[in-house]
Motif scaffolding. Structure first.
Motif, PDB file in Angstrom:
ATOM      1  N   SER A   1       0.917  -1.188   0.205  1.00  0.00           N
ATOM      2  CA  SER A   1      -0.047  -0.382  -0.289  1.00  0.00           C
ATOM      3  C   SER A   1       1.178   1.207   0.071  1.00  0.00           C
ATOM      4  CB  SER A   1      -0.939   0.354   1.386  1.00  0.00           C
ATOM      5  OG  SER A   1      -0.083   0.430   2.332  1.00  0.00           O
ATOM      6  N   TRP A   2       0.207   2.241  -0.209  1.00  0.00           N
ATOM      7  CA  TRP A   2       1.070   4.382  -0.256  1.00  0.00           C
ATOM      8  C   TRP A   2       1.654   3.658   0.789  1.00  0.00           C
ATOM      9  CZ3 TRP A   2      -1.627   7.063  -4.460  1.00  0.00           C
ATOM     10  CH2 TRP A   2      -1.356   6.512  -6.269  1.00  0.00           C
ATOM     11  N   GLU A   3       0.134   4.168   1.917  1.00  0.00           N
ATOM     12  CA  GLU A   3       0.441   3.860   3.691  1.00  0.00           C
ATOM     13  C   GLU A   3       1.820   3.626   3.870  1.00  0.00           C
ATOM     14  OE1 GLU A   3      -1.381   3.453   7.765  1.00  0.00           O
ATOM     15  OE2 GLU A   3      -2.689   3.887   5.529  1.00  0.00           O
ATOM     16  N   VAL A   4       1.789   2.263   3.545  1.00  0.00           N
ATOM     17  CA  VAL A   4       3.319   1.543   4.070  1.00  0.00           C
ATOM     18  C   VAL A   4       4.574   1.755   3.502  1.00  0.00           C
ATOM     19  CG1 VAL A   4       4.399  -0.342   4.593  1.00  0.00           C
ATOM     20  CG2 VAL A   4       1.744  -0.692   4.954  1.00  0.00           C
ATOM     21  N   LEU A   5       4.532   2.789   2.182  1.00  0.00           N
ATOM     22  CA  LEU A   5       5.212   2.888   1.145  1.00  0.00           C
ATOM     23  C   LEU A   5       5.729   4.326   1.557  1.00  0.00           C
ATOM     24  CD1 LEU A   5       7.256   2.606  -1.253  1.00  0.00           C
ATOM     25  CD2 LEU A   5       5.315   3.498  -2.626  1.00  0.00           C
ATOM     26  N   THR A   6       4.814   5.080   2.280  1.00  0.00           N
ATOM     27  CA  THR A   6       5.582   6.179   2.524  1.00  0.00           C
ATOM     28  C   THR A   6       6.058   6.480   4.009  1.00  0.00           C
ATOM     29  OG1 THR A   6       3.186   6.703   3.924  1.00  0.00           O
ATOM     30  CG2 THR A   6       3.400   7.280   1.219  1.00  0.00           C
ATOM     31  N   ARG A   7       6.004   5.177   4.450  1.00  0.00           N
ATOM     32  CA  ARG A   7       6.630   5.431   6.350  1.00  0.00           C
ATOM     33  C   ARG A   7       8.311   5.345   5.731  1.00  0.00           C
ATOM     34  NH1 ARG A   7       4.383   1.239   8.941  1.00  0.00           N
ATOM     35  NH2 ARG A   7       1.767   0.378   8.348  1.00  0.00           N
ATOM     36  N   TYR A   8       8.667   4.714   4.766  1.00  0.00           N
ATOM     37  CA  TYR A   8      10.127   3.996   3.888  1.00  0.00           C
ATOM     38  C   TYR A   8      10.290   5.780   3.543  1.00  0.00           C
ATOM     39  CZ  TYR A   8       8.937  -0.041   5.903  1.00  0.00           C
ATOM     40  OH  TYR A   8       8.253  -1.085   7.156  1.00  0.00           O
TER      41      TYR A   8
END
Length: 53
Positions: free
Chosen positions: A35-42
């Motif tokens: 998901s984009w949400e998970v991706l933005t954490r990194y």
């Protein structure tokens, strides 16, 4: 290097793709984040590298 693992390399690659100007959709296809949400954490955006619109 001690304690270097796949996650560290993935994190670095993800950050560099964003710094190179790739869009989130393109980065997600490369990193395979679910998901984009998970991706933005990194990602770590630096204000000096962002382009004003």
């Amino acid at each position: 290097m001690e304690d270097l693992n796949f996650h560290d390399l993935r994190h670095e690659a993800t950050s560099r793709l964003f710094e190179a100007g790739y869009e989130i959709v393109e980065v997600q296809q490369f990193t395979l984040h679910e998901s984009w949400e998970v991706l933005t954490r990194y990602t770590h955006f630096r204000p000096e590298t962002l382009e004003l619109r």
